[in-house]
Enzyme design. Structure first.
Site, PDB file in Angstrom:
ATOM      1  N   ARG A 133       0.829  -1.204   0.000  1.00 61.59           N
ATOM      2  CA  ARG A 133       0.000   0.000   0.000  1.00 61.59           C
ATOM      3  C   ARG A 133       0.867   1.259   0.000  1.00 61.59           C
ATOM      4  O   ARG A 133       0.552   2.238  -0.695  1.00 61.59           O
ATOM      5  CB  ARG A 133      -0.955  -0.020   1.195  1.00 61.59           C
ATOM      6  CG  ARG A 133      -2.106  -0.989   0.994  1.00 61.59           C
ATOM      7  CD  ARG A 133      -3.020  -1.121   2.197  1.00 61.59           C
ATOM      8  NE  ARG A 133      -4.191  -1.918   1.832  1.00 61.59           N
ATOM      9  CZ  ARG A 133      -5.120  -2.329   2.695  1.00 61.59           C
ATOM     10  NH1 ARG A 133      -5.006  -2.027   3.981  1.00 61.59           N
ATOM     11  NH2 ARG A 133      -6.151  -3.043   2.269  1.00 61.59           N
ATOM     12  N   TYR A 143      -6.052  -1.248  -6.781  1.00 57.86           N
ATOM     13  CA  TYR A 143      -5.416  -2.434  -6.221  1.00 57.86           C
ATOM     14  C   TYR A 143      -4.731  -2.182  -4.879  1.00 57.86           C
ATOM     15  O   TYR A 143      -4.490  -1.047  -4.505  1.00 57.86           O
ATOM     16  CB  TYR A 143      -4.500  -3.121  -7.220  1.00 57.86           C
ATOM     17  CG  TYR A 143      -3.286  -2.453  -7.770  1.00 57.86           C
ATOM     18  CD1 TYR A 143      -2.697  -2.976  -8.913  1.00 57.86           C
ATOM     19  CD2 TYR A 143      -2.688  -1.345  -7.192  1.00 57.86           C
ATOM     20  CE1 TYR A 143      -1.572  -2.406  -9.461  1.00 57.86           C
ATOM     21  CE2 TYR A 143      -1.566  -0.779  -7.728  1.00 57.86           C
ATOM     22  CZ  TYR A 143      -1.002  -1.304  -8.864  1.00 57.86           C
ATOM     23  OH  TYR A 143       0.119  -0.738  -9.390  1.00 57.86           O
ATOM     24  N   GLU A 144      -4.520  -3.307  -4.180  1.00 55.58           N
ATOM     25  CA  GLU A 144      -4.084  -3.322  -2.774  1.00 55.58           C
ATOM     26  C   GLU A 144      -5.111  -2.628  -1.878  1.00 55.58           C
ATOM     27  O   GLU A 144      -4.775  -2.099  -0.821  1.00 55.58           O
ATOM     28  CB  GLU A 144      -2.700  -2.677  -2.597  1.00 55.58           C
ATOM     29  CG  GLU A 144      -1.646  -3.134  -3.576  1.00 55.58           C
ATOM     30  CD  GLU A 144      -1.512  -4.652  -3.668  1.00 55.58           C
ATOM     31  OE1 GLU A 144      -1.936  -5.350  -2.720  1.00 55.58           O
ATOM     32  OE2 GLU A 144      -0.984  -5.124  -4.677  1.00 55.58           O
ATOM     33  N   GLY A 145      -6.370  -2.671  -2.279  1.00 55.75           N
ATOM     34  CA  GLY A 145      -7.448  -2.077  -1.494  1.00 55.75           C
ATOM     35  C   GLY A 145      -7.874  -0.750  -2.078  1.00 55.75           C
ATOM     36  O   GLY A 145      -7.074   0.179  -2.178  1.00 55.75           O
ATOM     37  N   GLN A 163      -9.263   1.831   2.104  1.00 56.38           N
ATOM     38  CA  GLN A 163      -8.288   2.613   2.880  1.00 56.38           C
ATOM     39  C   GLN A 163      -9.005   3.566   3.832  1.00 56.38           C
ATOM     40  O   GLN A 163      -8.620   3.720   5.003  1.00 56.38           O
ATOM     41  CB  GLN A 163      -7.381   3.423   1.946  1.00 56.38           C
ATOM     42  CG  GLN A 163      -6.749   2.675   0.801  1.00 56.38           C
ATOM     43  CD  GLN A 163      -5.922   1.501   1.258  1.00 56.38           C
ATOM     44  OE1 GLN A 163      -5.166   1.592   2.221  1.00 56.38           O
ATOM     45  NE2 GLN A 163      -6.064   0.377   0.573  1.00 56.38           N
TER      46      GLN A 163
END
Length: 598
Positions: free
Chosen positions: A298, A439-441, A446
């Protein structure tokens, strides 16, 4: 065609004056990190980024990666660039010396990372995922796993991936169905399918180490029943060389809006009897372990937002200086001029420049805080810095990436109609940036983490401490007598007040009406990012003013810093009040309609 040169002067300024490179260099294990060493690293990284990676960015986007009978062939030039990358030792920069790493601070690695991502984001994704896998194995793997995989991964001989997402699960990891069957000899057979696996298959190295989330037969339901496994593409012989092919195969790659040269793979585990893996750490703690990779990723994705903004700004600036069109406003009968003379083009370029500098300052400050949180001898200092890092990781990931879409879109606008034409290259930065908020949340993931775990759960203690630091900087602005500093102070104080009101609303609302609080989570994340960026820009302006008072070399650089901070205060910080209004007042209208009314 877009060229790239790292903004080394600004990187040095942020590292030394805002992020505290001197203090990082005093940490245990960092004593050899002198300014001269850091300058040499930045200089060499710039040469590699601009000379090797940047020239492949456009051609890689045009050619892309391709899938042929289970194999993935990377774009022309990729293999040679990766070979040079590993031979130069760039994969080992911030890794532990015990397994062949160079042990440099995250602050230094952050600046270098920015260069890779600006020069060629699609290429940079491969070492990014490998670094996350390295950290997860280093912190939670067995001694045997560390000895087997870390030296090869740190050297770059092997790469790593993270395998979370499945077709039916998406971001809901509680729905993961990949299963792991114990074999009685310490190994497990893995069965299932994973999607969106970056560099899950490629031709750059002779082995790929997959970290895979899966469920054991007796695992509880939900996220508490997920375990983490190491599943290599090739099994590893006793002498450390790749052995038999494991039962994990790439069945396709995705056709994407951007990052065409980065293969995004669908991986099938166990179609021919079961992929062999070994358990990482304890059973049913896989999601906890995977979040080690996730937090690393992230932060790195946030750096992609910064890097793409820098690249888009450089591209737009070069075009604005070269493109001759129209006469200068207010000059009757004057000659044709480059478009940088037009006021709105100036406004767009300053918007790109100021936001990029604010993002860089915040990201580097968080990178340095990570170093302190890991290595400072005082436990209380470590805890305070870790709390700051935990608070700001969602902001670095979410705010920087959301900004990159705006900044790269503005870059297209600076080009006018030519920006919409692929040949100019401006559109690639816009296309590449679009994945970063996903991506990655996603940004909402977040933001929900930010207001829930990082603010409501601890009663706002850390964010209130940060607000206190912001107020101290605003007070220092009041000590300067110029109109610019007075304007910066007024804008920053208004931004801080807006942030404080939003924090108080979240603390008062989250426990009794989580939906209402969550409607404003993304606006709140942007609000915190904008005000934190203003905080850092004000700090930069104060340092610049002090250097000018000392008659330090580089007067134009420091004067530019003050003007850029003033622009941020005039054009970006005022958004804070509107976002705070949305956080506090926006829930009812967002939630009121019944589903059938949409």
């Amino acid at each position: 065609m877009s060229h790239y040169t790292a903004p080394i002067r600004d990187m040095q300024f942020v590292m030394r004056e805002l992020a505290g490179l001197d203090e990082v260099a005093k940490l245990p294990g960092c004593e050899e990190v002198s300014p001269d060493l850091v300058d040499a690293i930045l200089d060499e990284a710039n040469k590699f980024a601009s000379g090797v990676l940047a020239p492949l960015n456009r051609s890689g986007d045009q050619e892309g990666a391709r899938w042929e009978d289970g194999r993935v062939i990377t774009a022309s030039g990729w293999k040679d660039a990766y070979r040079q990358f590993t031979e130069a030792g760039w994969t080992a920069l911030a890794c532990e010396p015990e397994f062949g790493g160079q042990g440099l601070p995250k602050l230094v690695a952050t600046a270098v990372m920015e260069m890779w991502k600006s020069a060629n984001m699609a290429f940079s994704l491969c070492p990014m995922l490998t670094n996350g896998a390295i950290e997860a194995i280093a912190l939670t793997g067995t001694d045997e796993q560390k000895a087997t995989y870390l030296p090869k991964m740190i050297s770059g001989e092997w790469t790593g991936t993270m395998n979370l997402t499945e077709p039916q699960a998406g971001s809901d990891l509680a729905a993961v169905r990949t299963r792991a069957e114990p074999q009685g000899d310490g190994t497990y057979k893995i069965f299932g399918q994973k999607i969106f696996i970056t560099y899950g298959e490629h031709d750059l190295t002779d082995n790929i180490v997959h970290l895979v989330l899966a469920r054991l037969p007796d695992a509880p339901e939900g996220v508490k029943g997920i375990s983490l496994f190491v599943v290599p593409k090739f099994m590893v012989n006793a002498d450390g060389t790749p052995g038999a092919r494991n039962d994990v195969h790439c069945v396709s790659i995705e056709h994407k809006l951007g990052i065409h040269a980065s293969p995004t793979c669908v991986l099938a585990f166990g179609d021919s009897g079961g992929a062999i893996g070994t358990l990482v750490g304890e059973a049913n703690r896989g999601l906890e372990y995977m979040f080690i990779m996730m937090n690393e990723a992230r932060f790195a994705v946030g750096m992609e937002g910064l890097a793409l903004s820098e690249r888009a700004y450089q591209h737009a600036l070069g075009y604005a200086k070269d493109r001759i069109q129209g006469t200068e406003i207010g000059v009757r009968g004057g000659p044709k001029v480059s478009i940088i003379h037009h006021p709105d083009v100036r406004r767009m370029l300053m918007s790109m420049k100021s936001q990029t500098e604010a993002m860089r300052a915040l990201a580097y400050v968080v990178g340095a805080a990570t170093d302190v949180a890991h290595a400072h001898p005082d436990e209380n200092v470590r805890a305070q810095k870790q709390a700051f890092v935990d608070l700001m990781i969602p902001v670095v990931k979410g705010w920087l990436t959301e900004n990159s879409i705006e900044v790269s879109s503005t870059g297209v606008q600076v080009h006018g109609g030519m920006g919409f034409i692929e040949e100019t290259g401006a559109a690639q930065h816009f296309r590449d940036s679009r994945i970063t908020t996903i991506y990655e949340g996603t940004t909402a993931i977040q933001a929900n983490d930010l207001i829930g775990r990082k603010i409501a759960r601890e009663g706002g203690a850390t964010v209130k401490a940060v607000i206190g630091e912001m107020r101290r900087v605003a007070a220092k602005l009041a000590e300067e007598s110029s109109d610019s500093f007075a304007a910066m102070r007024k804008s920053l104080e208004a931004g801080i007040a807006a942030l404080e009101s939003a924090v108080e609303y979240i603390l008062a609302t989250y426990g009794k009406d989580v939906k209402a609080a969550s409607v404003g989570s993304v606006p709140f994340l942007k609000l915190l990012g904008i005000v934190a960026g203003g905080w850092q820009m004000a700090r930069a302006a104060l340092v610049a003013q002090a250097r000018l008072a000392e008659n330090a070399d580089g007067g134009d650089f420091y004067r530019t810093k003050i003007v850029t901070a003033r622009f941020y205060a005039d054009h970006i910080l005022p958004q804070a009040q509107g976002l705070a209004y949305t956080v506090v007042n926006g829930a009812q209208s967002a939630l009121e309609l019944a589903e059938e009314q949409f």
